[in-house]
Design a protein around this motif. Structure first.
Motif, PDB file in Angstrom:
ATOM      1  N   GLU A 179       4.173   5.575  -5.511  1.00 40.12           N
ATOM      2  CA  GLU A 179       4.276   5.549  -6.965  1.00 40.12           C
ATOM      3  C   GLU A 179       3.316   6.546  -7.605  1.00 40.12           C
ATOM      4  O   GLU A 179       3.677   7.268  -8.538  1.00 40.12           O
ATOM      5  CB  GLU A 179       4.008   4.136  -7.478  1.00 40.12           C
ATOM      6  N   PHE A 180       2.067   6.613  -7.095  1.00 40.37           N
ATOM      7  CA  PHE A 180       1.100   7.547  -7.658  1.00 40.37           C
ATOM      8  C   PHE A 180       1.479   8.993  -7.340  1.00 40.37           C
ATOM      9  O   PHE A 180       1.297   9.888  -8.162  1.00 40.37           O
ATOM     10  CB  PHE A 180      -0.310   7.234  -7.139  1.00 40.37           C
ATOM     11  N   PHE A 237       5.232  -0.823 -14.039  1.00 38.45           N
ATOM     12  CA  PHE A 237       6.222  -0.166 -13.200  1.00 38.45           C
ATOM     13  C   PHE A 237       5.821   1.267 -12.885  1.00 38.45           C
ATOM     14  O   PHE A 237       5.064   1.907 -13.619  1.00 38.45           O
ATOM     15  CB  PHE A 237       7.583  -0.136 -13.894  1.00 38.45           C
ATOM     16  N   SER A 238       6.377   1.773 -11.800  1.00 40.78           N
ATOM     17  CA  SER A 238       6.323   3.205 -11.550  1.00 40.78           C
ATOM     18  C   SER A 238       7.186   3.892 -12.605  1.00 40.78           C
ATOM     19  O   SER A 238       7.995   3.260 -13.294  1.00 40.78           O
ATOM     20  CB  SER A 238       6.868   3.523 -10.153  1.00 40.78           C
ATOM     21  N   VAL A 296       0.829  -1.201   0.000  1.00 40.39           N
ATOM     22  CA  VAL A 296       0.000   0.000   0.000  1.00 40.39           C
ATOM     23  C   VAL A 296       0.866   1.254   0.000  1.00 40.39           C
ATOM     24  O   VAL A 296       0.655   2.185  -0.799  1.00 40.39           O
ATOM     25  CB  VAL A 296      -0.938   0.012   1.226  1.00 40.39           C
ATOM     26  N   ASN A 297       1.864   1.295   0.871  1.00 43.30           N
ATOM     27  CA  ASN A 297       2.751   2.462   0.942  1.00 43.30           C
ATOM     28  C   ASN A 297       3.517   2.651  -0.359  1.00 43.30           C
ATOM     29  O   ASN A 297       3.720   3.781  -0.818  1.00 43.30           O
ATOM     30  CB  ASN A 297       3.721   2.314   2.110  1.00 43.30           C
ATOM     31  N   GLN A 298       3.946   1.527  -0.934  1.00 37.95           N
ATOM     32  CA  GLN A 298       4.677   1.585  -2.193  1.00 37.95           C
ATOM     33  C   GLN A 298       3.776   2.127  -3.307  1.00 37.95           C
ATOM     34  O   GLN A 298       4.196   2.955  -4.119  1.00 37.95           O
ATOM     35  CB  GLN A 298       5.182   0.187  -2.550  1.00 37.95           C
ATOM     36  N   ILE A 319      12.508   2.468  -5.734  1.00 38.45           N
ATOM     37  CA  ILE A 319      12.771   1.276  -6.549  1.00 38.45           C
ATOM     38  C   ILE A 319      13.274   0.187  -5.615  1.00 38.45           C
ATOM     39  O   ILE A 319      14.209   0.403  -4.835  1.00 38.45           O
ATOM     40  CB  ILE A 319      13.801   1.564  -7.649  1.00 38.45           C
ATOM     41  N   TYR A 320      12.656  -0.997  -5.701  1.00 46.48           N
ATOM     42  CA  TYR A 320      12.960  -2.094  -4.794  1.00 46.48           C
ATOM     43  C   TYR A 320      13.651  -3.217  -5.566  1.00 46.48           C
ATOM     44  O   TYR A 320      13.124  -3.712  -6.569  1.00 46.48           O
ATOM     45  CB  TYR A 320      11.676  -2.610  -4.141  1.00 46.48           C
ATOM     46  N   ILE A 321      14.831  -3.612  -5.081  1.00 43.06           N
ATOM     47  CA  ILE A 321      15.645  -4.611  -5.777  1.00 43.06           C
ATOM     48  C   ILE A 321      16.060  -5.699  -4.796  1.00 43.06           C
ATOM     49  O   ILE A 321      16.540  -5.413  -3.701  1.00 43.06           O
ATOM     50  CB  ILE A 321      16.902  -3.970  -6.394  1.00 43.06           C
TER      51      ILE A 321
END
Length: 299
Positions: free
Chosen positions: A81-82, A280-281, A75-77, A93-95
């Motif tokens: 992004e929006f 993707f964002s 939800v936070n991610q 960005i999550y890796i």
């Protein structure tokens, strides 16, 4: 199940107290208690063991905590992004990745990208292939770096122009440290630590099993590891050796550990992967474009 109630639940977990959680959430304690009782009724499970001054989780409560944290992370991610899409290139960005020298390539790419887009934040998650793929599938990670051989058929991918070399990590005063390379016969009956991916169901698996061949039955497995840093501590204490990848431990003249490559030589490639049809964002999309351009030229 409402997100607001999940936030209430996690606040109680974090504080360990209904009173403290109610204070931090700016709600009355009776309101908070009623909301959580309704949640237990909705799920049909008891979530808390309530004491006079403290609450703890039941087994079902622990399961909900794990799921609730994952839900709130997504939800936070999504909100970030929006929010980022309405501004200049920004966001998160999550890796996910295992331990590999490939991170040096990734670090260079991140540094250059961040110089152009300083409002983008990068979050790295360390884990083995199974952990990284699970998080990719759940949408928690944008990208993963996986060491071959791994079945990546359900992902889109980009090969990295770098290979990792397998070898033996051991103390410099170990008898095998005198050798320039390590052969399967050298490791017979030698206490050995292996990565979890190469030792499954009480037997060797994958490329390590292939490398040992018939001599695999003579391997004495002392244990497994997820991160080679932790295994190195055991090796320093004298608990045998470990099979691992080059460049992940300090093997300089100042260190008490060393690395000896395997013979026959054993190298593995690496892939950047992402979930097929993932939306993707803006930040992640632009980072992917940059990686494709850079690594396609290098390969």
């Amino acid at each position: 199940m409402e997100l607001r109630v999940l936030k209430y639940f996690l606040s109680v977990v974090r504080t360990g107290s209904m009173t403290a959680a109610a204070h931090s959430l700016h709600v009355t304690q009776p309101t908070l208690s009623r909301q959580l009782q309704d949640l237990e009724y909705e799920l049909g499970k008891k979530l808390f063991v309530r004491g006079s001054h403290h609450v703890s989780l039941t087994r079902d409560g622990m399961l909900l905590r794990q799921r609730a944290e994952e839900i709130m992370e997504i939800v936070n991610q999504t909100e970030a992004e929006f929010y980022a899409s309405s501004r200049a290139v920004a966001g998160d960005i999550y890796i996910g990745c295992g331990e590999s020298q490939a991170l040096s390539l990734l670090a260079e790419a991140i540094n250059i990208f961040h110089s152009d887009h300083p409002q983008v934040r990068f979050h790295l998650h360390s884990g083995n292939a199974e952990d990284v793929m699970e998080r990719l599938d759940r949408g928690i990670l944008d990208f993963g770096i996986l060491i071959q051989p791994t079945n990546i058929s359900r992902y889109d991918s980009l090969s990295l122009p770098l290979k990792d070399t397998w070898g033996l990590i051991l103390r410099k005063d170990h008898e095998l440290a005198k050798k320039k390379t390590i052969r399967p016969a050298d490791l017979a009956k030698m206490p050995l630590f292996l990565s979890r991916q190469t030792f499954r169901n009480e037997k060797l698996s994958g490329i390590i099993a292939d490398w040992f061949g018939e001599r695999g039955s003579a391997v004495k497995v002392a244990g497994t590891y997820n991160l080679i840093f932790n295994a190195a501590l055991l090796i320093r204490a004298g608990m045998g050796c470990a099979l691992g990848l080059a460049g992940l431990i300090n093997a300089t003249s100042q260190s008490d550990l060393c690395f000896r490559p395997l013979s026959p030589k054993l190298e593995v490639g690496l892939d950047i992967v992402w979930k097929k049809n993932r939306i993707f964002s803006d930040a992640a999309e632009k980072f992917l474009e940059r990686m494709k351009k850079r690594f396609s030229q290098d390969s």
